[in-house]
Design a protein around this motif. Sequence first.
Motif, PDB file in Angstrom:
ATOM      1  N   LEU A 201       0.806  -1.284  -0.026  1.00 51.01           N
ATOM      2  CA  LEU A 201       0.062  -0.089   0.038  1.00 51.01           C
ATOM      3  C   LEU A 201       0.803   1.288  -0.089  1.00 51.01           C
ATOM      4  O   LEU A 201       0.561   2.232  -0.852  1.00 51.01           O
ATOM      5  CB  LEU A 201      -0.783  -0.031   1.166  1.00 51.01           C
ATOM      6  N   VAL A 204       2.322   1.740  -3.340  1.00 49.47           N
ATOM      7  CA  VAL A 204       1.283   2.434  -4.410  1.00 49.47           C
ATOM      8  C   VAL A 204       0.723   3.615  -3.950  1.00 49.47           C
ATOM      9  O   VAL A 204       0.984   4.563  -5.054  1.00 49.47           O
ATOM     10  CB  VAL A 204      -0.211   1.535  -4.249  1.00 49.47           C
ATOM     11  N   ALA A 205       0.691   4.177  -2.886  1.00 55.35           N
ATOM     12  CA  ALA A 205       0.478   5.427  -2.439  1.00 55.35           C
ATOM     13  C   ALA A 205       1.581   6.406  -2.862  1.00 55.35           C
ATOM     14  O   ALA A 205       1.404   7.844  -3.017  1.00 55.35           O
ATOM     15  CB  ALA A 205       0.233   5.577  -1.005  1.00 55.35           C
ATOM     16  N   ASP A 208       1.602   8.875  -6.002  1.00 54.37           N
ATOM     17  CA  ASP A 208       0.744  10.167  -5.908  1.00 54.37           C
ATOM     18  C   ASP A 208      -0.492   9.900  -6.673  1.00 54.37           C
ATOM     19  O   ASP A 208      -1.416  10.744  -7.027  1.00 54.37           O
ATOM     20  CB  ASP A 208       1.479  11.460  -6.735  1.00 54.37           C
ATOM     21  N   LYS A 209      -0.961   8.623  -7.124  1.00 61.22           N
ATOM     22  CA  LYS A 209      -2.212   8.301  -7.804  1.00 61.22           C
ATOM     23  C   LYS A 209      -3.177   8.245  -6.629  1.00 61.22           C
ATOM     24  O   LYS A 209      -4.426   8.524  -6.834  1.00 61.22           O
ATOM     25  CB  LYS A 209      -1.950   7.156  -8.442  1.00 61.22           C
ATOM     26  N   TYR A 210      -2.948   7.853  -5.254  1.00 58.38           N
ATOM     27  CA  TYR A 210      -4.016   7.942  -4.121  1.00 58.38           C
ATOM     28  C   TYR A 210      -3.694   8.613  -3.105  1.00 58.38           C
ATOM     29  O   TYR A 210      -3.146   8.122  -2.037  1.00 58.38           O
ATOM     30  CB  TYR A 210      -4.102   6.386  -3.655  1.00 58.38           C
ATOM     31  N   PRO A 211      -3.690  10.126  -3.173  1.00 57.01           N
ATOM     32  CA  PRO A 211      -3.327  10.863  -2.441  1.00 57.01           C
ATOM     33  C   PRO A 211      -4.146  10.843  -0.957  1.00 57.01           C
ATOM     34  O   PRO A 211      -3.403  11.028   0.172  1.00 57.01           O
ATOM     35  CB  PRO A 211      -3.617  12.375  -2.881  1.00 57.01           C
ATOM     36  N   HIS A 212      -5.275  10.531  -0.738  1.00 52.67           N
ATOM     37  CA  HIS A 212      -5.928  10.463   0.188  1.00 52.67           C
ATOM     38  C   HIS A 212      -5.475   9.278   0.957  1.00 52.67           C
ATOM     39  O   HIS A 212      -5.357   9.257   2.292  1.00 52.67           O
ATOM     40  CB  HIS A 212      -7.415  10.348   0.292  1.00 52.67           C
ATOM     41  N   LEU A 213      -5.263   7.941   0.234  1.00 59.89           N
ATOM     42  CA  LEU A 213      -4.758   6.820   1.102  1.00 59.89           C
ATOM     43  C   LEU A 213      -3.181   7.086   1.370  1.00 59.89           C
ATOM     44  O   LEU A 213      -3.018   6.537   2.577  1.00 59.89           O
ATOM     45  CB  LEU A 213      -4.587   5.786  -0.146  1.00 59.89           C
ATOM     46  N   ALA A 214      -2.526   7.920   0.835  1.00 60.68           N
ATOM     47  CA  ALA A 214      -1.208   8.193   1.325  1.00 60.68           C
ATOM     48  C   ALA A 214      -1.180   8.988   2.629  1.00 60.68           C
ATOM     49  O   ALA A 214      -0.476   8.869   3.544  1.00 60.68           O
ATOM     50  CB  ALA A 214      -0.412   9.212   0.178  1.00 60.68           C
ATOM     51  N   GLN A 215      -2.145   9.734   2.629  1.00 59.22           N
ATOM     52  CA  GLN A 215      -2.308  10.745   3.791  1.00 59.22           C
ATOM     53  C   GLN A 215      -2.776   9.855   4.990  1.00 59.22           C
ATOM     54  O   GLN A 215      -2.327  10.006   6.116  1.00 59.22           O
ATOM     55  CB  GLN A 215      -3.513  11.891   3.538  1.00 59.22           C
TER      56      GLN A 215
END
Length: 245
Positions: A201, A204-205, A208-215
């Motif tokens: 995860l 993948v995060a 920068d394709k899933y910014p909310h997941l990264a946060q």
Amino acid sequence: MARTGSSGRHAGVDPELLWSPAERPRRGRPPAYDRATITAEAVALADTEGLAAVTMRAVAARIGAGTMSLYSYVPNKETLLELMIDQVSGEHRLPPEPSGDWRADLRSIAREQRAIMRRHPWLPAALPARQTLGPNTLAAVEHTLVVLAPAGLDARARLETFSLLTGFVASHVTYELAQERAVEAAGGTCGEHLEAQDRHLRSVAAADKYPHLAQALAAAGHDPAPQAVFDRLLERMINGLTAAT
């Protein structure tokens, strides 16, 4: 009208007949078996081999009886399932009185439910097929309604809260057990599996394709232990159920 199964016997459950006190036979030899023994053997079989393994023939074999003789104690598998559910519901440790902190008491109820369902992994799948409530289940329901009395919910909402809470626990335990079986099948340990998931995860995060997941992943970490995860979700569940109060 009652349904008729493939054996020609009536299927379905008559609650009044099932839960009424059994009369002792007045003549002849005493019965060789009793419902409690039969139910205990069915529960033990389900615990070790799964609910699908519980057949009238298999349970009869465990107690050393003929299959047909079992029907004089338990008329069908649906009735046996009701007896099994209510028997394990009797494992719920109910305090004599609520503590006065209804949120804490509700957490205790949910944790007890989780413990019972994990001891009896077949139970979450069996609950949706339940047709009636036995005395042990009714005792747990009554206790929960008393616990929720100070929460400001009306009687119907308290009953619905019990159903929602039980459904949440059953769903979560089903997920837990499925994850554990998947880890076991794949080899390794639960901790290694969680670490692999986390690495995937985060990689993948990082794209920068899933910014909310990264946060979410960058936030202060939560304890990934199963009990800790359950407790966090349970807290949200309780807050959501009583948001109107």
